[in-house]
Design an enzyme around this catalytic site. Structure first.
Site, PDB file in Angstrom:
ATOM      1  N   ASP A  33       0.849  -1.192   0.000  1.00 47.78           N
ATOM      2  CA  ASP A  33       0.000   0.000   0.000  1.00 47.78           C
ATOM      3  C   ASP A  33       0.887   1.244   0.000  1.00 47.78           C
ATOM      4  O   ASP A  33       2.081   1.158   0.255  1.00 47.78           O
ATOM      5  CB  ASP A  33      -0.978   0.003   1.184  1.00 47.78           C
ATOM      6  CG  ASP A  33      -0.279  -0.209   2.507  1.00 47.78           C
ATOM      7  OD1 ASP A  33       0.849   0.308   2.670  1.00 47.78           O
ATOM      8  OD2 ASP A  33      -0.855  -0.869   3.389  1.00 47.78           O
ATOM      9  N   ASP A  89       1.506   5.214   1.221  1.00 42.20           N
ATOM     10  CA  ASP A  89       1.180   6.288   2.159  1.00 42.20           C
ATOM     11  C   ASP A  89       1.786   7.582   1.653  1.00 42.20           C
ATOM     12  O   ASP A  89       2.892   7.596   1.110  1.00 42.20           O
ATOM     13  CB  ASP A  89       1.748   5.970   3.548  1.00 42.20           C
ATOM     14  CG  ASP A  89       1.148   4.695   4.126  1.00 42.20           C
ATOM     15  OD1 ASP A  89      -0.075   4.518   3.993  1.00 42.20           O
ATOM     16  OD2 ASP A  89       1.890   3.874   4.695  1.00 42.20           O
ATOM     17  N   ASP A 132       8.812   5.553  13.355  1.00 44.25           N
ATOM     18  CA  ASP A 132       9.411   4.541  14.230  1.00 44.25           C
ATOM     19  C   ASP A 132      10.841   4.168  13.833  1.00 44.25           C
ATOM     20  O   ASP A 132      11.790   4.478  14.547  1.00 44.25           O
ATOM     21  CB  ASP A 132       8.489   3.308  14.381  1.00 44.25           C
ATOM     22  CG  ASP A 132       7.959   2.752  13.072  1.00 44.25           C
ATOM     23  OD1 ASP A 132       8.360   3.261  11.993  1.00 44.25           O
ATOM     24  OD2 ASP A 132       7.155   1.799  13.104  1.00 44.25           O
TER      25      ASP A 132
HETATM   26  P1  ATP Z   1       3.391  -2.070   6.101  1.00 45.09           P
HETATM   27  O1  ATP Z   1       2.343  -1.189   5.465  1.00 45.09           O
HETATM   28  O2  ATP Z   1       4.172  -2.919   5.180  1.00 45.09           O
HETATM   29  O3  ATP Z   1       2.884  -2.776   7.279  1.00 45.09           O
HETATM   30  P2  ATP Z   1       4.445   0.445   6.949  1.00 45.09           P
HETATM   31  O4  ATP Z   1       5.803   0.847   7.424  1.00 45.09           O
HETATM   32  O5  ATP Z   1       3.894   1.173   5.775  1.00 45.09           O
HETATM   33  O6  ATP Z   1       4.509  -1.094   6.705  1.00 45.09           O
HETATM   34  P3  ATP Z   1       2.152   1.397   8.325  1.00 45.09           P
HETATM   35  O7  ATP Z   1       1.506   0.855   9.547  1.00 45.09           O
HETATM   36  O8  ATP Z   1       1.397   1.434   7.048  1.00 45.09           O
HETATM   37  O9  ATP Z   1       3.494   0.571   8.165  1.00 45.09           O
HETATM   38  O10 ATP Z   1       2.659   2.857   8.702  1.00 45.09           O
HETATM   39  C1  ATP Z   1       3.114   3.798   7.750  1.00 45.09           C
HETATM   40  C2  ATP Z   1       4.263   4.594   8.331  1.00 45.09           C
HETATM   41  O11 ATP Z   1       3.830   5.300   9.489  1.00 45.09           O
HETATM   42  C3  ATP Z   1       5.445   3.771   8.819  1.00 45.09           C
HETATM   43  O12 ATP Z   1       6.338   3.468   7.781  1.00 45.09           O
HETATM   44  C4  ATP Z   1       6.071   4.680   9.842  1.00 45.09           C
HETATM   45  O13 ATP Z   1       6.825   5.691   9.239  1.00 45.09           O
HETATM   46  C5  ATP Z   1       4.847   5.327  10.478  1.00 45.09           C
HETATM   47  N1  ATP Z   1       4.391   4.552  11.636  1.00 45.09           N
HETATM   48  C6  ATP Z   1       3.496   3.528  11.646  1.00 45.09           C
HETATM   49  N2  ATP Z   1       3.312   3.050  12.870  1.00 45.09           N
HETATM   50  C7  ATP Z   1       4.096   3.758  13.685  1.00 45.09           C
HETATM   51  C8  ATP Z   1       4.344   3.759  15.089  1.00 45.09           C
HETATM   52  N3  ATP Z   1       3.741   2.866  15.872  1.00 45.09           N
HETATM   53  N4  ATP Z   1       5.219   4.662  15.571  1.00 45.09           N
HETATM   54  C9  ATP Z   1       5.815   5.566  14.767  1.00 45.09           C
HETATM   55  N5  ATP Z   1       5.629   5.609  13.458  1.00 45.09           N
HETATM   56  C10 ATP Z   1       4.792   4.735  12.903  1.00 45.09           C
HETATM   57 MG    MG Z   2       1.909   1.025   4.975  1.00 48.10          MG
END
Ligand code: ATP
Ligand code: MG
Length: 431
Positions: A55, A57, A131
């Site tokens: 996905d 963002d 994070d």
């Molecule tokens: P995936 O979508 O593959 O699970 P992702 O890194 O995109 O991985 P998401 O949950 O979609 O994870 O979150 C998007 C972004 O938001 C992350 O890459 C990170 O930069 C930030 N983020 C998400 N969760 C947290 C958190 N708990 N603390 C700090 N930043 C976060």
């Molecule tokens: Mg994501």
């Protein structure tokens, strides 16, 4: 620290055809309205690692309400920090406004857990709020540059998961970050910074403070994203497994086999359900409860005991009812699959959970040769025609496949034990 000039890298492996057109559309519209907007997070990380992003963002300096106003098919979600969901058919683009990094603007509880952080900031501040360093890379589609404030590019090259800032503080703010570390490490084959692993024990305990519904979402991501085996192998060696699944034996072969088959199914684009994994993770606990109550018999499913099993798990992760129902039905079919009573067979095979229950039996059979034979029997039976099925039932070992009376005369009651369907069931196989 937010004043640091970022590193900008224009030589990278992200090709524009890897990028999602809808995400690009969001960025262009925001730019046209005078806002800055970048791809960020998992999509940039994955694309740089050569993994197809699942996905996309977008991060922007537009406020959530401004994003909402620009896109007709959008809505704001999230209480802690509102983000805009922009919908394109089934595709959803998450658009988040840059957040502030300064910790005095963030409300934390006595243990340091973030409770509210609705504070907007600059892009640089936003980077430091994320994070892991590898999750804080921004991709500027107009200049084709990766923008890095936190050393993410270096960590990516070193295949290293490093929390931005002080690991203890960042884990205290949000213990789920540790689960995320395990997930990303498993997915990308990265190593977790030892500074993070130093805090596993504390963090595992603190998962109790996390809303159980959020942990359910995280459970789905951990085990239904196609790399459940490496996630499980890491997790089971840590106290996290106790915090998430207190009744599960971390060394259960059944669980590992199920994780393996889940990954295989995902790789083959076959459907997977959390209900099946619940059935697997809680099976030993359920069986020992049954055994305790009725040590001599192989009982039919005890509804109360199944509910007790789920109730214990629910204290840690919330389980939507449709999934506990699914697990219960899979369990309920196990003794019937094993017994192969001729009267039950038609009902069993047409049960809506037959396929899942059969898969479950096969997994159990990997550890038990008697069950393995039973699994093979059902495998053949499923694909057999009516005549072959009749023969198979007739040839079952004594005490199992005794023939039902099919011609004339009164039906002799209960050559096979009465089952919970009652005795009025008419088998169509023996005709
Ligand atoms: P995936 O979508 O593959 O699970 P992702 O890194 O995109 O991985 P998401 O949950 O979609 O994870 O979150 C998007 C972004 O938001 C992350 O890459 C990170 O930069 C930030 N983020 C998400 N969760 C947290 C958190 N708990 N603390 C700090 N930043 C976060
Ligand atoms: Mg994501």
């Amino acid at each position: 620290m937010s004043a640091t000039a970022p590193t900008r890298v224009s030589e990278h492996n992200i090709a524009s055809d890897q990028l999602d057109n809808h995400a690009l559309d969001v960025i262009h519209k925001l730019n046209d309205a005078g806002f800055d907007a970048y791809l960020v997070g998992g999509c940039v990380r994955d694309a740089l690692c050569g993994v197809i992003p699942k996905d996309f963002d977008v991060a922007t300096n537009a406020k959530p309400e401004e994003v909402r106003a620009l896109f007709r098919r959008s809505r704001l979600v999230g209480r802690r920090f509102p983000i805009a969901h922009v919908r394109y058919g089934r595709n959803l683009i998450e658009v988040s406004t840059f957040r502030q990094a300064q910790h005095d603007n963030i409300e934390t509880n006595a243990q340091g857990l973030i409770v509210k952080d609705r504070a907007f900031g600059t892009m640089a501040e936003d980077a430091f709020r994320r994070d892991f360093s590898i999750n804080a890379l921004y991709f500027d589609v107009s200049s084709n540059e990766i923008i890095d404030y936190v050393g993410g590019i270096e960590d990516l090259a070193a295949k290293r998961l490093r929390l931005i800032g002080d690991p203890q503080q960042r884990l205290a703010e949000d213990p789920v970050r540790l689960l995320r570390a395990m997930r990303f490490a498993a997915k990308l084959g990265f190593t977790i910074d030892p500074n993070i692993l130093d805090h596993v024990e504390d963090t595992a305990e603190r998962l109790e403070e996390i809303p159980r519904a959020r942990l359910f979402d995280e459970f789905l991501k951990l085990f239904l994203s196609g790399y459940a085996v490496p996630v499980w192998l890491t997790l089971k060696e840590t106290p996290l497994v106790r915090s998430l699944f207190p009744s599960c034996n971390p060394d259960s072969r059944l669980v590992l086999n199920a994780m393996r088959s889940t990954d295989e199914r995902i790789a083959q684009d076959m459907p997977v359900t959390p209900g099946f994994l619940l059935a697997v993770l809680l099976w030993d606990d359920f069986c020992s409860r049954q055994l305790e109550q009725n040590p001599d018999a192989k009982p039919a499913l005890n509804y109360e005991l199944a509910m007790d099993t789920f109730a214990v798990q629910q204290q840690h992760i919330s389980l939507p009812r449709r999934f506990t129902m699914f697990a219960r039905e899979v369990w309920q079919l196990q003794p019937r699959l094993e017994a192969r009573h001729p009267r039950q067979i038609p009902r069993v095979i047409s049960h809506k959970r037959f396929r899942a229950a059969y898969d479950f039996l096969v997994l159990r059979g990997a550890e038990d040769s008697k069950l393995e034979e039973c699994g093979q029997w059902w495998e053949t039976f499923q694909h057999a025609d009516q005549g072959e099925r009749k023969n198979m039932i007739d040839n079952l070992p004594k005490g199992k496949g005794r023939k039902r009376r099919s011609r004339g005369g009164s039906k002799k009651k209960s050559q096979t034990p009465t089952n919970e369907f009652g005795s009025d069931y008419n088998s169509s196989f023996n005709k």
